[in-house]
Every structure is written in C-alpha cells, then in structure tokens.
Scaffold this active site. Structure first.
Site, PDB file in Angstrom:
ATOM      1  N   GLU A 282       9.504  27.664  35.270  1.00 47.88           N
ATOM      2  CA  GLU A 282      10.374  26.640  35.842  1.00 47.88           C
ATOM      3  C   GLU A 282       9.571  25.350  35.884  1.00 47.88           C
ATOM      4  O   GLU A 282       8.385  25.365  36.218  1.00 47.88           O
ATOM      5  CB  GLU A 282      10.789  27.058  37.253  1.00 47.88           C
ATOM      6  N   LYS A 348      20.132  30.921  37.804  1.00 45.88           N
ATOM      7  CA  LYS A 348      19.643  31.310  39.134  1.00 45.88           C
ATOM      8  C   LYS A 348      20.806  31.527  40.094  1.00 45.88           C
ATOM      9  O   LYS A 348      21.671  30.654  40.255  1.00 45.88           O
ATOM     10  CB  LYS A 348      18.697  30.227  39.663  1.00 45.88           C
ATOM     11  N   CYS A 398      11.709  31.490  40.825  1.00 47.24           N
ATOM     12  CA  CYS A 398      11.043  30.951  42.016  1.00 47.24           C
ATOM     13  C   CYS A 398      11.385  31.712  43.284  1.00 47.24           C
ATOM     14  O   CYS A 398      11.031  32.871  43.448  1.00 47.24           O
ATOM     15  CB  CYS A 398      11.374  29.456  42.135  1.00 47.24           C
TER      16      CYS A 398
END
Length: 531
Positions: A282, A348, A398
């Site tokens: 990312e 995500k 993340c």
C-alpha cells in the site's frame, strides 16, 4: 489503579515488557474489589474493605482504559497533526476523544465485574467471572467499535508454546490465559494475610511456567517459494508532479527487476533469477489501477520478470467491473499475471475511520483533513482469495490485519498464503509499527499460514506459521526483501469455526450475570418481612 495502567502500557511496544502481562491487571482487579471501607476493622486490625459500587467500578476501570489508550495509541496525535492538517489543540482533542471513547470498554469490564460480586463480601464469583468478562469485552471491542488494537493475547506472540492455542481459540484464548493468572495474583491480595504467600507463590509459578514457552523454539519450517517484497519508502507527504511520479515508478520497477534477476527461488526445480511473486505495498503514491501511466510499467515489469505481481493501487470502480467513476474510489490490491494482464483485484473491506472515510461527516467535519490526504474510499464487498494461476492468495490491506475473524475468512476460503499490504508511514517513529507487526504475526499463527507483510516504510517481513519473522528489511529504507514462504491448504480449528471461544466467554458472562441478579432478587424476597 494507576500502577495497573502503567503496567498495561509497558506490556506493548515500544517498551514491549511482555512478561508484565501476567500481573498488569491484578492491581486493577484488587482496586475494583477492595475500593471502599465499611467502617469496621478486620481481625488483624486492617481496614475492612468491600467491592466498589457499580458506578465507582466503572469510573475506576474507565480511567485505567483512558490512560492505557493514551499510552499505547499516542501516535494518533502525530498522525492527525502531521498528516491530517489538524492544529495542535485539535489533534490533542482528537486523541483525547479517542481515549474517552475506547476507554469505555475498560469501564464496561469494571462495571460487569462489580455486578458479579456475590452477596456480602464474597468475591469468588467475580474472580471466576473476570477472565470470561474480559474476553467478552474484547469481542465487543472487535465487533461493535471495530478497533481491536492490541488485544491482550498479542503480548505473548513470541511465546510459541502458548500462542499455538490460537489455532483453536484465536488470540482470545491467550487473553483468557493471561487474565486467569492476573486473577490468581489479585486473589492473593483478597484473602487473609496468612494465605497470601502460598497463593502468590502458586500464581508466580503458573506465570513462570506459561512464560517459559518463550524459551522454547520450534524447528525451522521448510519454504519452497520465494517472493520479493518491495519496501518503497515513499514519504507520506511528498508533493507529486508528473516527473516525480514517473521517476518513482521507474526506480521501483528497476529495483524489482534487478532484485528478481539476482534471486534464486526456494523451489528445488526453479531456475536462477526466477521468483514466484513480486509484491508492492500500500502506498501514498497516486497509483491508480486504471491509469496507463501506472499500469503499463507494472505490466512490463511482470513480463520481464516472468512472474506474478501484487501491487497496492487505487481502484476507481468496484473489483470485477469495468469503467471508471471518479466518485467511487477503493483502496485496492491488484494482481498482474506474468503476461502483464491485470487479472483480478481485492478492494479493502474494513476501512479506517477518519483515515479512509469520515463517519458522521457533519459531526466530525474538523477531522476531515486526513481523509483528504488519502482519499474518501468505498468499502469492498468480498474477501475471496486472488488466484495466481493455481495459487489462491489471501490479500488484505493494512489495518485489516488486526481483525482475527476477518483475516481467517481468507484461509477458510482456500488461501494458501496470506499477504498484507500496508503503509505504516502514517505512524511515524512511534511504537505503532511494532504493535501492528505483532498483530499481523498473530494472524499467521491463528491460521497456520505463511504471511508476507509488504510495507511502505517497514517492517517488511516474511512470517512463518509460528509467527516468527524469518526475514525482514530495516525500517525507512528502500529495498527488496527476498522472502521465503510455502503454501498450505490445511485449515486450523480457528480458521474453520472463527471466534467461537470468544462467543462462548460472552455467553458464560451473560449467564453468570443473570444468575447473580437472580440470586440477589431471591435473597431480597427472603429478607422481606411476612405480612
């Protein structure tokens, strides 16, 4: 209570004094169960104390929670101030409000514990209930608030013998074990003094035996695949121009190709210079999956390296749909085949509030600066693994790595290796990067999977199914890590059944409270004078 708050802070990185986890909550439990005098003395002349009233217990534990979050999540101030464009007072206010909100869960634990106290001064019921109550509160923090940062069991991620129970219970099982020892230590200070030393000795022996698992190491696990994890080290606040964009992209592709050309895969029949996977993390760079300026160099890199590529990117339409819509952006991970084709994408699912979207925009409009920096993203809809030929990969981004029940869904759906793309540059030099890594490592243990953690600024690492970091890059350096890994289709009990243990603790907690109130009502009726 203040001592308990300090110990809880020291357990997690950067201090990382994990051994304190066995006693960190004992002072809080003692404070909750010995909070107020009753006006008479004990037989030995000491003050006679009883448990806090529910309101008192809530406030005592609430204050402890506020201090704990301030001590471990202090990095929120720097993130909101440096990258969210908030002034110092507003950034401090954001941190304070965060601590006030999340501290409610500590307060809830104190409240429930006080409700568990038996008639008179009988604390046995409360002590027995405490580990179940704590796990139930952790489950609520995960499912209700969506911020299970630093669940207590994570403190023992390096304890191989103990942490393996997470393959059955998830991290909550270790939280339960830790709280059980804390209860035993607390109990030693709640019994008459003549019984204190034997109980303390037994408690410390139990803690020592459980902690000794950290001294036991499992044999190295074979790895027959190799990935290149590229640590981009792109500053979060860089000013992007066309030249900066093209130069950065050229440097990253050159770095990847040179590393691939000098790396030998772990597979026995592989040829020199062949890797199985290249992973880019990312990134704060404006890498749009639909932008030819980004797509074409990455496709060419995949063709030259003759390998699959995973890269963090910004998706401008839902995964699996063509077209472009500027109003719908996704924080994504794209999969590119060795022929340069962009075959699939993961969007995500669990976004970061105030980082990737702004909840209740009118109420929190003052905190919108950070979302302007990283984008106002939409939620993805699927946790299906991405297929690299015949290899399904569970790719998550993340913050998603801190959710045990969500990461395990990738393995449940057939992912043979887990891949986490992250940009920990938002944390600066605080302890958050180390806390994040430990939580990611716990996901590898729970699902008995190799996990590749590719980050923008570090720690970029290859993690084996025991949670050990077998290879890593130094932080804040640009480089490519040769990361060994292996594939597996075996699923753990936790992978298949999820948070069953935490739910069981919640059910037992509810049952204990119902029983306690039932007994109180029954005792009250007996005490009423007959007419």
């Amino acid at each position: 209570m203040g001592l308990s708050s300090l110990l809880q802070v020291l357990v997690f990185p950067l201090p990382g004094l994990y051994v304190l986890s066995w006693v960190a909550f004992a002072p809080l439990i003692v404070a909750l169960l010995r909070a107020r005098p009753v006006g008479v003395l004990e037989m030995d002349g000491s003050v006679n104390l009883r448990a806090a009233k529910p309101g008192q217990a809530f406030l005592l534990a609430y204050f402890s929670g506020i201090v704990w979050y301030a001590g471990t999540c202090y990095w929120i101030y720097n993130t909101m101030h440096e990258y969210g464009a908030l002034s110092t007072p507003l950034a401090l206010l954001a941190l304070f409000l965060f601590c006030l909100y999340l501290g409610l869960y500590h307060g809830l634990f104190g409240l429930l514990l006080s409700w568990s106290v038996g008639p008179g001064r009988d604390n046995r019921r409360a002590l027995l209930a405490a580990p179940f109550l704590w796990v139930a509160v952790e489950l609520a923090r995960t499912r209700v608030t969506g911020f299970p940062w630093n669940l207590l069991g994570t403190a023992q991620v390096d304890n191989i013998s103990l942490s393996r129970i997470t393959t059955w219970t998830g991290v909550y099982g270790v939280s339960f074990e830790i709280m059980l020892v804390n209860v035993a230590v607390a109990a030693a200070f709640l019994v008459p003094r003549k019984r204190r030393n034997p109980l303390l000795l037994a408690s410390f022996i139990a803690a020592a035996v459980l902690q000794a698992g950290r001294l036991v190491d499992a044999p190295a696990l074979p790895a027959d695949h190799t990935a290149l994890l590229v640590q981009e080290n792109i500053p979060v606040d860089v000013g992007w121009t066309r030249d900066t964009f093209e130069r950065t992209l050229r440097e990253l592709t050159d770095l990847s190709l040179k590393a691939a050309a000098t790396t030998t895969s772990g597979a026995p029949d592989s040829k020199p210079g062949k890797v199985d996977l290249i992973v880019w993390p990312e990134s704060p760079a404006p890498f749009f999956a639909s932008d030819p300026l980004f797509r074409d160099p990455v496709s060419e890199m995949a063709r030259e390296a003759h390998t699959w590529v995973v890269t963090g990117a910004i998706g401008s339409s839902p995964a699996g749909q063509s077209g472009r819509s500027a109003s719908r952006l996704f924080n994504s991970a794209a999969l590119i085949s060795p022929s340069g084709e962009w075959t699939s994408r993961y969007d995500k699912v669990h976004l970061v509030p105030f980082g990737e979207y702004l909840p209740f925009p009118r109420l929190f409009s003052f905190a919108g600066g950070l979302t302007k920096e990283v984008g106002e993203f939409q939620e993805g809809t699927s946790r299906a693994p991405l297929e690299a030929e015949s290899t399904p990969m569970g790719i998550f981004i993340c913050y998603e790595s801190v959710f045990p029940g969500e990461v395990r869904q990738f393995a449940e759906q057939g992912a043979q290796v887990l891949v986490n793309l992250s940009n920990d540059g938002w944390y600066g030099d605080s302890g958050a990067y180390a806390q994040h890594l430990n939580q990611t490592r716990m996901r590898a243990i729970e699902n008995d999977r190799w996990l590749l953690s590719a980050t923008n600024t570090g720690v970029t690492a290859s993690i084996d199914p025991y949670g050990r970091t077998v290879a890593k890059l130094a932080r804040k350096e640009r480089g490519a890590l040769v990361a060994p890994y292996a594939l597996t289709s075996v699923t753990t009990f936790y992978t298949r059944h999820g948070d069953w243990f935490a739910w069981l603790c919640a059910i037992i907690s509810a049952g204990a409270l119902v029983t306690r109130f039932g007994l109180s009502v029954k005792a009250g009726k007996k005490a009423e004078p007959s007419s």
